[in-house]
Scaffold this motif. Structure first.
Motif, PDB file in Angstrom:
ATOM      1  N   TYR A   6      -4.063  -2.430 -14.051  1.00  0.00           N
ATOM      2  CA  TYR A   6      -5.242  -3.139 -13.535  1.00  0.00           C
ATOM      3  C   TYR A   6      -5.829  -2.423 -12.313  1.00  0.00           C
ATOM      4  O   TYR A   6      -6.274  -3.055 -11.352  1.00  0.00           O
ATOM      5  CB  TYR A   6      -4.909  -4.598 -13.178  1.00  0.00           C
ATOM      6  N   SER A   7      -5.835  -1.105 -12.345  1.00  0.00           N
ATOM      7  CA  SER A   7      -6.263  -0.323 -11.177  1.00  0.00           C
ATOM      8  C   SER A   7      -7.701  -0.619 -10.766  1.00  0.00           C
ATOM      9  O   SER A   7      -8.046  -0.483  -9.597  1.00  0.00           O
ATOM     10  CB  SER A   7      -6.082   1.170 -11.435  1.00  0.00           C
ATOM     11  N   ASP A   8      -8.527  -1.072 -11.709  1.00  0.00           N
ATOM     12  CA  ASP A   8      -9.912  -1.400 -11.376  1.00  0.00           C
ATOM     13  C   ASP A   8     -10.012  -2.645 -10.493  1.00  0.00           C
ATOM     14  O   ASP A   8     -11.034  -2.864  -9.847  1.00  0.00           O
ATOM     15  CB  ASP A   8     -10.737  -1.594 -12.653  1.00  0.00           C
ATOM     16  N   THR A  24       2.425   1.644  -3.383  1.00  0.00           N
ATOM     17  CA  THR A  24       1.413   2.063  -4.364  1.00  0.00           C
ATOM     18  C   THR A  24       1.245   3.574  -4.312  1.00  0.00           C
ATOM     19  O   THR A  24       1.233   4.249  -5.350  1.00  0.00           O
ATOM     20  CB  THR A  24       0.070   1.355  -4.103  1.00  0.00           C
ATOM     21  N   ASP A  27       0.827  -1.213   0.000  1.00  0.00           N
ATOM     22  CA  ASP A  27       0.000   0.000   0.000  1.00  0.00           C
ATOM     23  C   ASP A  27       0.865   1.268   0.000  1.00  0.00           C
ATOM     24  O   ASP A  27       0.592   2.221  -0.732  1.00  0.00           O
ATOM     25  CB  ASP A  27      -0.941   0.021   1.197  1.00  0.00           C
ATOM     26  N   HIS A  78      -7.162  -3.506  -8.428  1.00  0.00           N
ATOM     27  CA  HIS A  78      -6.092  -3.353  -7.436  1.00  0.00           C
ATOM     28  C   HIS A  78      -6.661  -3.403  -6.025  1.00  0.00           C
ATOM     29  O   HIS A  78      -7.694  -2.815  -5.778  1.00  0.00           O
ATOM     30  CB  HIS A  78      -5.364  -2.020  -7.661  1.00  0.00           C
ATOM     31  N   PRO A  79      -6.043  -4.046  -5.072  1.00  0.00           N
ATOM     32  CA  PRO A  79      -4.781  -4.768  -5.097  1.00  0.00           C
ATOM     33  C   PRO A  79      -4.928  -6.285  -5.348  1.00  0.00           C
ATOM     34  O   PRO A  79      -3.998  -7.038  -5.104  1.00  0.00           O
ATOM     35  CB  PRO A  79      -4.222  -4.512  -3.709  1.00  0.00           C
ATOM     36  N   VAL A 133       0.729  -4.970  -6.213  1.00  0.00           N
ATOM     37  CA  VAL A 133       0.597  -3.816  -7.090  1.00  0.00           C
ATOM     38  C   VAL A 133       1.379  -4.130  -8.362  1.00  0.00           C
ATOM     39  O   VAL A 133       2.466  -4.701  -8.316  1.00  0.00           O
ATOM     40  CB  VAL A 133       1.099  -2.510  -6.427  1.00  0.00           C
ATOM     41  N   PHE A 143       2.737  -2.429 -12.078  1.00  0.00           N
ATOM     42  CA  PHE A 143       3.039  -1.158 -12.737  1.00  0.00           C
ATOM     43  C   PHE A 143       4.086  -1.406 -13.807  1.00  0.00           C
ATOM     44  O   PHE A 143       4.546  -2.539 -13.981  1.00  0.00           O
ATOM     45  CB  PHE A 143       3.501  -0.114 -11.707  1.00  0.00           C
ATOM     46  N   THR A 195       1.904   4.771 -13.611  1.00  0.00           N
ATOM     47  CA  THR A 195       0.574   4.201 -13.813  1.00  0.00           C
ATOM     48  C   THR A 195       0.471   2.848 -13.121  1.00  0.00           C
ATOM     49  O   THR A 195       1.328   1.982 -13.315  1.00  0.00           O
ATOM     50  CB  THR A 195       0.275   4.028 -15.311  1.00  0.00           C
ATOM     51  N   ILE A 196      -0.572   2.684 -12.339  1.00  0.00           N
ATOM     52  CA  ILE A 196      -0.851   1.402 -11.708  1.00  0.00           C
ATOM     53  C   ILE A 196      -1.672   0.590 -12.711  1.00  0.00           C
ATOM     54  O   ILE A 196      -2.729   1.032 -13.160  1.00  0.00           O
ATOM     55  CB  ILE A 196      -1.632   1.580 -10.384  1.00  0.00           C
ATOM     56  N   GLN A 256       2.213   6.233  -7.299  1.00  0.00           N
ATOM     57  CA  GLN A 256       1.241   7.197  -7.818  1.00  0.00           C
ATOM     58  C   GLN A 256       1.770   8.626  -7.694  1.00  0.00           C
ATOM     59  O   GLN A 256       1.608   9.427  -8.613  1.00  0.00           O
ATOM     60  CB  GLN A 256      -0.095   7.041  -7.090  1.00  0.00           C
TER      61      GLN A 256
END
Length: 131
Positions: A101-103, A89, A86, A105-106, A116, A118, A98-99, A93
């Motif tokens: 698969y952010s939708d 992450t 966390d 995450h985690p 995470v 990236f 860019t993270i 950011q």
């Protein structure tokens, strides 16, 4: 015992200064230290393992890297805890990384896989995985 463990990984990069800035910060956060540095490359070491980043020759730069082609897909690193994932992450950011698969995450790797994902400057996928 080191038998069978990775000794080192060497990656050719399109822009050594961008890659060393990106990887140097990330690897230091994981406890790596600068190991070797020369005009065309740099490495960082943690215990018996090190990662090397080398400037690709100009004649090869017109062939961009893509992780879905034959070859390296991604590098995955152990994290000490979910809290560390966390923290990293947030730091990623803040650095404008860019993270992926952010939708999801985690838990992009599944409901029991806290991580995470990236990309580095050459779009190599990197994963930081909690125990």
């Amino acid at each position: 015992m080191t038998h069978g463990l990775i000794h080192h990984i060497e990656l050719y990069v399109s822009d050594l200064s961008k890659s060393t800035a990106f990887w140097g910060w990330f690897l230091r956060e994981l406890g790596y230290t600068s190991f070797q540095k020369w005009e065309g490359g740099q490495s960082w070491k943690l215990e018996d393992t090190y990662l090397v980043f080398v400037q690709a020759e100009e004649r090869f730069l017109d062939i961009p890297y893509h992780r879905c082609r034959t070859g390296l897909n991604h590098l995955a690193f152990h994290a000490s805890s979910r809290e560390f994932v966390d923290e990293m992450t947030k730091k990623l950011q803040q650095r404008g990384v860019t993270i992926l698969y952010s939708d999801r995450h985690p838990f992009a790797g599944g409901e029991n896989h806290y991580a995470v994902y990236f990309e580095d400057p050459d779009r190599v996928k990197v994963e930081l995985v909690a125990p």
